[in-house]
Scaffold this active site. Structure first.
Site, PDB file in Angstrom:
ATOM      1  CE  LYS A   1      26.971 -28.900  40.116  1.00  0.00           C
ATOM      2  NZ  LYS A   1      28.245 -28.894  40.790  1.00  0.00           N
TER       3      LYS A   1
ATOM      4  CD  GLN B   1      31.868 -28.945  40.161  1.00  0.00           C
ATOM      5  OE1 GLN B   1      30.794 -28.445  39.880  1.00  0.00           O
ATOM      6  NE2 GLN B   1      31.971 -30.031  40.895  1.00  0.00           N
TER       7      GLN B   1
ATOM      8  CG  ASP C   1      28.089 -25.954  46.548  1.00  0.00           C
ATOM      9  OD1 ASP C   1      27.180 -26.767  46.301  1.00  0.00           O
ATOM     10  OD2 ASP C   1      29.239 -26.029  46.076  1.00  0.00           O
TER      11      ASP C   1
END
Ligand code: NAP
Length: 284
Positions: A53, A97, A120
């Site tokens: 990422k 994460q 997200d």
């Protein structure tokens, strides 16, 4: 006849290039999209995801921050960091994460992310916005699935879409997105009766169950578009989807491979979400 292979790698690259070019234009106006990624602990798979990422952010020309915290970070410390990222003007998107260490409640942390920075798209507020059709950042994998279908030249409106799997991160949101695209949507799950018959009526079949090669050609209508979200590691070390690719590709009109189908779309859509968050903030 063999199905057209839906090349997720190529489509993801196309989206990344669009994001990169738009970022260049935004930067000329003094706006630099920024993504902060938070990693707690030393899970090796998570470290790889976070690394890729970070690398992709830099390729896009984004401002990129990675906060690597030790395993024994407390929930309070993590919430403090999220709060400071919520206030940080350089940061338009925040991604924590998952999974987090067991002593931290994931829900509290996800809920703490400001909705306009929830790249997200997993928070209850983002999910609610998706359901009622308000402007929101969409969850990356489901949004990537819609892009794959559209960019393959498949019209979604009016089609019967069957989604197998009802998780909060894939099945439910992809069903809502297909509905928003005017498909007629059926959702199947582990308690569904006659699933084979229902799936075999689908013009678009999306499978997200986490069971290697569970779906064979009996579940596929001739000419259907088949999207395989599953990523399963076999004993041989190879990756397999939830769909028996060789069997189904003889019957479908288009199908995603695993790997190289849905997988590469997730990061591309994360980049697109960060760009969108930056544009919404700047009002451009
Ligand atoms: P999950 O949370 O385990 O949910 C699985 C869903 O499938 C559940 O709704 C379950 O039904 C249903 N199910 C399980 N076995 C079934 C069966 N035999 N017949 C019908 N339905 C069945 O999984 P997930 O997080 O959605 O992930 C699904 C797969 O997608 C996994 O392989 C995962 O690795 C992959 N994935 C890939 C990406 C990506 O490529 N970027 C992202 C996310 C997930 P119940 O609700 O009734 O239990």
């Amino acid at each position: 006849m063999s199905a057209k292979v839906i090349d997720g790698k190529r489509i993801a690259q196309e989206i990344r290039e669009e994001v990169r070019q738009e970022t260049e234009k935004l930067k000329a106006q003094g706006i630099v999209p920024g993504l902060a990624v938070v990693l707690v602990g030393g899970d090796p798979a998570s470290a790889v995801y976070v690394g890729s990422k970070e690398k992709t952010c830099l390729e896009m020309g984004f401002h990129s921050e990675v906060h690597r915290l030790p395993e024994d970070t407390t929930e309070e410390q993590l919430l403090e960091l999220v709060d400071s990222l919520n206030q940080n003007e350089k940061v338009h998107g925040i991604l924590v994460q998952l999974p987090l260490p067991k002593h931290i409640q994931e829900k509290s942390v996800i809920d703490a992310i400001a909705v306009e920075k929830d790249v997200d798209g997993f928070s209850p507020q983002s999910t609610g916005n998706l359901v009622i059709g308000d402007e929101s950042l969409l969850p990356c994998t489901p949004a990537g699935i819609i892009e794959l279908i559209k960019r393959t030249g498949t019209e979604i409106s009016g089609k019967h879409a069957v989604v197998i799997g009802r998780s909060n991160i894939v099945g439910k949101p992809v069903a809502m997105l297909l509905l928003r695209e005017n498909a007629t949507v059926t959702v199947c799950h582990s308690r569904t009766a006659n699933m084979e018959r229902i799936a075999a009526e689908a013009d678009i079949l999306v499978v997200a169950i986490g069971k290697p090669k569970a779906i064979d050609s009996r579940y596929v209508k001739p000419g259907a578009v088949v999207i395989d979200v599953g990523v399963n590691r076999l004993d041989t070390g190879k990756l397999a989807g939830d769909v028996d690719y060789d069997d189904c590709s003889a019957k479908a009109s288009a199908i995603t491979p695993v790997p190289g189908g849905v997988g590469p779309m997730t990061i591309a859509m994360l980049m697109q979400n960060t760009l969108k968050a930056a544009k919404l903030k700047a009002g451009v």
